[in-house]
Design a protein around this motif. Sequence first.
Motif, short mmCIF file in Angstrom:
data_model
loop_
_atom_site.label_atom_id
_atom_site.label_comp_id
_atom_site.label_asym_id
_atom_site.label_seq_id
_atom_site.Cartn_x
_atom_site.Cartn_y
_atom_site.Cartn_z
N GLY A 83 0.73 -1.26 0.00
CA GLY A 83 0.00 0.00 0.00
C GLY A 83 0.75 1.30 0.00
O GLY A 83 0.14 2.36 -0.16
N LYS A 84 2.08 1.29 0.15
CA LYS A 84 2.77 2.56 0.36
C LYS A 84 3.88 2.77 -0.67
O LYS A 84 4.67 1.87 -0.95
CB LYS A 84 3.35 2.61 1.77
N VAL A 85 3.94 4.00 -1.17
CA VAL A 85 5.00 4.35 -2.11
C VAL A 85 5.17 5.86 -2.11
O VAL A 85 4.24 6.61 -1.77
CB VAL A 85 4.69 3.85 -3.54
N ARG A 86 6.34 6.31 -2.47
CA ARG A 86 6.58 7.74 -2.67
C ARG A 86 7.52 7.92 -3.84
O ARG A 86 8.58 7.29 -3.91
CB ARG A 86 7.18 8.39 -1.43
N GLN A 94 8.45 19.88 -9.29
CA GLN A 94 8.20 20.16 -7.87
C GLN A 94 7.10 19.25 -7.34
O GLN A 94 6.18 19.70 -6.67
CB GLN A 94 7.81 21.63 -7.69
N LEU A 95 7.21 17.96 -7.64
CA LEU A 95 6.12 17.05 -7.33
C LEU A 95 6.57 15.90 -6.44
O LEU A 95 7.72 15.45 -6.50
CB LEU A 95 5.54 16.46 -8.61
N ASP A 96 5.64 15.43 -5.62
CA ASP A 96 5.76 14.18 -4.89
C ASP A 96 4.46 13.41 -5.09
O ASP A 96 3.38 14.00 -5.02
CB ASP A 96 5.99 14.41 -3.40
N ILE A 97 4.57 12.11 -5.34
CA ILE A 97 3.41 11.23 -5.39
C ILE A 97 3.51 10.30 -4.20
O ILE A 97 4.50 9.59 -4.03
CB ILE A 97 3.37 10.44 -6.70
N ILE A 98 2.48 10.30 -3.35
CA ILE A 98 2.54 9.57 -2.09
C ILE A 98 1.31 8.69 -1.94
O ILE A 98 0.18 9.16 -2.08
CB ILE A 98 2.60 10.53 -0.89
N ALA A 99 1.53 7.42 -1.65
CA ALA A 99 0.44 6.51 -1.29
C ALA A 99 0.67 6.05 0.14
O ALA A 99 1.77 5.60 0.48
CB ALA A 99 0.40 5.31 -2.23
N ASP A 100 -0.37 6.19 0.98
CA ASP A 100 -0.22 5.85 2.39
C ASP A 100 -0.94 4.57 2.79
O ASP A 100 -1.10 4.27 3.97
CB ASP A 100 -0.70 7.01 3.27
N GLY A 101 -1.41 3.82 1.80
CA GLY A 101 -2.14 2.59 2.07
C GLY A 101 -3.63 2.73 1.86
O GLY A 101 -4.34 1.75 1.70
N THR A 102 -4.10 3.98 1.88
CA THR A 102 -5.52 4.27 1.69
C THR A 102 -5.75 5.21 0.52
O THR A 102 -6.64 5.00 -0.31
CB THR A 102 -6.12 4.91 2.96
N SER A 103 -4.95 6.25 0.44
CA SER A 103 -5.12 7.29 -0.57
C SER A 103 -3.81 7.53 -1.32
O SER A 103 -2.74 7.08 -0.89
CB SER A 103 -5.56 8.61 0.08
N VAL A 104 -3.93 8.24 -2.44
CA VAL A 104 -2.77 8.68 -3.20
C VAL A 104 -2.85 10.19 -3.33
O VAL A 104 -3.89 10.74 -3.73
CB VAL A 104 -2.73 8.05 -4.60
N ALA A 105 -1.77 10.88 -2.99
CA ALA A 105 -1.71 12.33 -3.10
C ALA A 105 -0.67 12.72 -4.13
O ALA A 105 0.43 12.15 -4.17
CB ALA A 105 -1.36 12.96 -1.75
N ASP A 205 7.89 7.91 7.60
CA ASP A 205 7.37 9.26 7.41
C ASP A 205 7.27 9.64 5.94
O ASP A 205 6.53 10.58 5.59
CB ASP A 205 8.26 10.28 8.13
N LEU A 206 7.99 8.92 5.09
CA LEU A 206 7.91 9.21 3.65
C LEU A 206 6.50 9.02 3.11
O LEU A 206 6.13 9.61 2.10
CB LEU A 206 8.88 8.31 2.88
N PHE A 207 5.72 8.16 3.77
CA PHE A 207 4.41 7.78 3.24
C PHE A 207 3.25 8.50 3.93
O PHE A 207 2.10 8.10 3.76
CB PHE A 207 4.24 6.27 3.37
N LYS A 208 3.55 9.55 4.66
CA LYS A 208 2.49 10.28 5.36
C LYS A 208 1.90 11.36 4.46
O LYS A 208 2.63 12.12 3.82
CB LYS A 208 3.04 10.91 6.65
#
Length: 222
Positions: A83-86, A94-105, A205-208
């Motif tokens: 579930g988690k990736v960054r 200037q982008l970060d793509i973050i998945a925290d196990g529930t959502s993707v930002a 903390d990378l996945f928050k």
Amino acid sequence: MSGTVKRHPSHGGPGFWVRTAVILAALAGLTIAATSARAEAPTKALSEISEYFNDIDTMRGEFVQIGPEGQRSDGQFALARPGKVRFHYNPPAQLDIIADGTSVAVRNRKRATQDIWPLSKTPLRFLLSKDIDLASDAKVSRVEMRPDVVMVTIDENTTFGDGTLTLMFDRGTAELKQWEVVDSQGQRTQVSIYNVALDKPVDPDLFKIDYTVIREGVNNRR
């Protein structure tokens, strides 16, 4: 989605990160179409790939991304299954793509804004799932056995529309090397990964995701 937002050249709207995916393989080899995708050799390869990937807890490394119009960007990534990736993009992006196990930002660091979608509605859900079984996945539409690689194409239906996800694995080691997403408009984004380290400590903390950060004028979906 409502509102008017100026986009960074490498962020062409919602389809941008959905197309965060692999290098087109210009390799010659044997192509096995969907009708024979369950043949013995492909099935064995898919089983080996699934077993290899399911044994991975964490992965980190670097990536190079080629966008639909040939634009190049690079950065670092970290993954923790399930579930988690960054994905952290180097300047000028200037982008970060973050998945925290529930959502993707999709976070714009310069503007301090982000878009959020449910992980289950994005292509990332496949790579981040707890158990991968390519050999029996009904969405596997094509397997290409090439001298050095195995290419697996998966039909995708997400909140962004239909498309395909193609994963490229080393035929000898089953390591994931590249992937490519083609969206419903036929736009391709290709990503290759390198300097990959497996099962090394990754900072949680990378996945928050900070859910208090939103993009003005845009309806975020959770």
